[in-house]
Design a protein around this motif. Structure first.
Motif, short mmCIF file in Angstrom:
data_model
loop_
_atom_site.label_atom_id
_atom_site.label_comp_id
_atom_site.label_asym_id
_atom_site.label_seq_id
_atom_site.Cartn_x
_atom_site.Cartn_y
_atom_site.Cartn_z
N THR A 203 14.27 1.99 -27.50
CA THR A 203 14.55 2.02 -28.93
C THR A 203 16.05 1.98 -29.23
O THR A 203 16.43 1.92 -30.40
N LEU A 204 16.88 2.00 -28.22
CA LEU A 204 18.32 2.06 -28.40
C LEU A 204 18.90 0.65 -28.20
O LEU A 204 18.76 0.05 -27.13
N SER B 93 29.04 -4.98 -25.79
CA SER B 93 29.61 -3.64 -25.61
C SER B 93 28.49 -2.61 -25.53
O SER B 93 27.32 -2.92 -25.74
N ASP B 94 28.88 -1.36 -25.25
CA ASP B 94 27.91 -0.27 -25.18
C ASP B 94 27.85 0.53 -26.47
O ASP B 94 27.18 1.57 -26.54
N GLU B 95 28.55 0.07 -27.52
CA GLU B 95 28.50 0.74 -28.83
C GLU B 95 27.08 0.68 -29.40
O GLU B 95 26.44 -0.37 -29.35
N VAL B 96 26.59 1.80 -29.91
CA VAL B 96 25.25 1.84 -30.48
C VAL B 96 25.21 0.99 -31.75
O VAL B 96 26.02 1.19 -32.66
N ARG B 97 24.28 0.05 -31.82
CA ARG B 97 24.09 -0.80 -32.99
C ARG B 97 22.94 -0.28 -33.85
O ARG B 97 23.06 -0.16 -35.06
N SER B 98 21.81 0.03 -33.21
CA SER B 98 20.64 0.53 -33.93
C SER B 98 19.85 1.48 -33.03
O SER B 98 19.83 1.31 -31.80
N ILE B 99 19.21 2.44 -33.66
CA ILE B 99 18.22 3.28 -32.99
C ILE B 99 16.93 3.13 -33.79
O ILE B 99 16.89 3.43 -34.99
N PHE B 100 15.88 2.65 -33.14
CA PHE B 100 14.61 2.41 -33.81
C PHE B 100 13.65 3.59 -33.62
O PHE B 100 13.88 4.46 -32.78
N VAL C 241 0.80 4.41 -48.19
CA VAL C 241 1.78 3.71 -47.36
C VAL C 241 1.94 4.41 -46.02
O VAL C 241 1.61 5.58 -45.85
N TYR C 242 2.45 3.65 -45.06
CA TYR C 242 2.82 4.21 -43.76
C TYR C 242 4.13 3.56 -43.33
O TYR C 242 4.57 2.56 -43.92
N ILE C 243 4.78 4.13 -42.32
CA ILE C 243 6.04 3.59 -41.84
C ILE C 243 5.76 2.47 -40.83
O ILE C 243 5.25 2.71 -39.74
N HIS C 244 6.09 1.27 -41.24
CA HIS C 244 5.97 0.11 -40.34
C HIS C 244 7.09 0.12 -39.31
O HIS C 244 6.87 -0.18 -38.13
N GLN C 245 8.29 0.49 -39.75
CA GLN C 245 9.45 0.50 -38.85
C GLN C 245 10.50 1.45 -39.43
O GLN C 245 10.62 1.57 -40.65
N SER C 246 11.24 2.12 -38.57
CA SER C 246 12.37 2.93 -39.02
C SER C 246 13.53 2.70 -38.06
O SER C 246 13.33 2.39 -36.88
N ARG C 247 14.74 2.87 -38.60
CA ARG C 247 15.90 2.68 -37.73
C ARG C 247 17.15 3.28 -38.37
O ARG C 247 17.26 3.37 -39.59
N LEU C 248 18.06 3.68 -37.51
CA LEU C 248 19.42 4.01 -37.91
C LEU C 248 20.27 2.81 -37.55
O LEU C 248 20.29 2.39 -36.38
N ASN C 249 20.97 2.25 -38.51
CA ASN C 249 21.88 1.14 -38.24
C ASN C 249 23.31 1.67 -38.30
O ASN C 249 23.72 2.26 -39.30
N TYR C 250 24.03 1.46 -37.22
CA TYR C 250 25.44 1.83 -37.17
C TYR C 250 26.27 0.54 -37.13
O TYR C 250 25.94 -0.40 -36.42
N ARG D 133 5.50 -7.83 -31.11
CA ARG D 133 6.64 -7.04 -30.66
C ARG D 133 6.18 -5.61 -30.35
O ARG D 133 5.12 -5.18 -30.78
N PRO D 134 6.98 -4.86 -29.60
CA PRO D 134 6.53 -3.53 -29.17
C PRO D 134 6.43 -2.52 -30.31
O PRO D 134 6.88 -2.75 -31.43
N TRP D 135 5.87 -1.38 -29.98
CA TRP D 135 5.51 -0.33 -30.93
C TRP D 135 6.66 0.11 -31.82
O TRP D 135 6.45 0.42 -32.99
N PHE D 136 7.87 0.16 -31.28
CA PHE D 136 8.97 0.71 -32.06
C PHE D 136 9.50 -0.26 -33.11
O PHE D 136 10.29 0.12 -33.97
N LEU D 137 9.03 -1.51 -33.09
CA LEU D 137 9.42 -2.49 -34.09
C LEU D 137 8.34 -2.75 -35.13
O LEU D 137 8.63 -3.24 -36.22
N GLY D 138 7.10 -2.44 -34.80
CA GLY D 138 6.02 -2.65 -35.74
C GLY D 138 4.83 -1.77 -35.41
O GLY D 138 4.15 -1.98 -34.40
N THR D 139 4.59 -0.77 -36.24
CA THR D 139 3.51 0.19 -36.00
C THR D 139 2.16 -0.51 -36.10
O THR D 139 1.85 -1.12 -37.13
N ARG D 140 1.35 -0.38 -35.07
CA ARG D 140 0.03 -1.01 -35.07
C ARG D 140 -1.10 0.03 -35.22
O ARG D 140 -2.28 -0.33 -35.22
N GLU D 141 -0.73 1.28 -35.33
CA GLU D 141 -1.71 2.35 -35.57
C GLU D 141 -1.23 3.14 -36.79
O GLU D 141 -0.69 4.25 -36.66
#
Length: 305
Positions: free
Chosen positions: A79-80, A86-93, A123-132, A280-288
């Motif tokens: 999810t990172l 670079s190794d700078e964090v861009r997003s955390i999903f 509603v439900y959360i399809h995707q969440s993320r911190l964008n830096y 795409r994997p679970w952290f990009l699109g909730t399937r449950e």
């Protein structure tokens, strides 16, 4: 299932009117938005809202975002996402699944009730993320419609989803605040280029498929112009799943960070992707999907408990 929004299939891109309403529920005095705000969202495809959270709540969210960025080992490594080169964090999903403060924020009634009203559904959360977007070398997010990707790569059938972002730092045009094309949400822009398998591994750093062609992008800007969603920490940005948006790189010393929640209607749960064979994997699109039970009260009270 019939594909109402085909993309990445033809040799040329196209622009067509969308098949879905923007406001799924008519406005009433009981709505969490004013009549003017609802009309503005319908017309422009986004809203900028101030003073939904207290200064103490904003400070708590800023502290949490700073802590999370400094502890990447605490997250599922999938999810990172780091900056290109670079190794700078861009997003955390999947932050709402990995941090209790942001889980509480995602369920806060001040946000969830807006999504329920706009989508006229649970509603439900399809995707969440911190964008830096770090200072000096934070890279751009190129123009795109979120729905185009969610439809093609995740299998979201209809435009019954909305993104809500809480600004955690000062967002200005000079440090990469989000840019949106007002009114673009009513036009679906198909893209060219067959999607490679596991495209997400590259696209989360730099998207090359699922981006509009220059001619159609210019036509949208010529017709509607560009708006910048600038704001102070705590400002809330609500935007339609199909509005065209992006952000410039950040070469200032001032970092930019926001937390995003994508609320999808339960009736619009994901199907098989309309492009690649594998979603795409679970952290990009909730399937449950788990419907949100909206929470009331201050974030700071929950945190202390």
């Amino acid at each position: 299932m019939e594909d109402l929004y085909p993309s990445r299939r033809a040799d040329t891109a196209s622009m067509t009117p969308i098949e879905d309403p923007v406001l799924h529920r008519p406005w009433s005095p009981q709505a969490p938005l004013t009549a003017g705000q609802a009309a503005s969202f319908e017309h422009n495809g986004f809203l900028v809202l101030d003073r939904l959270f207290t200064e103490e709540e904003v400070a708590l969210l800023q502290q949490e975002a700073k802590r999370l960025r400094s502890e990447p080992q605490a997250f599922d490594p999938e999810t990172l996402i780091t900056e290109p080169g670079s190794d700078e964090v861009r997003s955390i999903f999947a932050v709402h699944q990995q941090d209790p403060v942001l889980q509480r924020l995602a369920a806060d009634r001040r946000l969830a009730a807006i999504a329920e009203f706009l989508l006229d559904d649970q509603v439900y959360i399809h995707q969440s993320r911190l964008n830096y977007k770090p200072g000096f070398r934070g890279k751009e997010f190129y123009w795109h419609s979120d729905f185009e990707t969610w439809h093609v790569e995740d299998g979201m059938p209809r435009m019954r989803a909305v993104s809500i972002s809480v600004l955690l730092t000062e967002n200005e045009a000079i440090n990469g605040a989000l840019m949106l094309i007002p009114g673009s949400h009513k036009t679906y822009v198909s893209c060219v280029g067959e999607t490679p398998q596991e495209h997400y591994r590259q696209s989360l750093k730099k998207q090359e498929y699922g981006v509009p062609d220059d001619a159609n992008l210019k036509a949208l800007v010529d017709r509607h112009g560009i708006a910048v969603a600038a704001g102070k920490p705590g400002t809330v940005l609500v935007f339609h799943c199909n509005v065209m948006h992006g952000s410039n790189g950040n070469i200032t010393p001032q970092p930019r960070s926001n937390v995003f929640f994508v609320y999808n209607a339960v009736s619009n749960a994901l199907r098989a992707p309309f492009g690649p064979e594998q979603p795409r994997p679970w952290f990009l699109g909730t399937r449950e999907p788990q419907p949100i039970l909206a929470r009331v009260g201050l974030l700071t009270e929950t945190s202390r408990r």
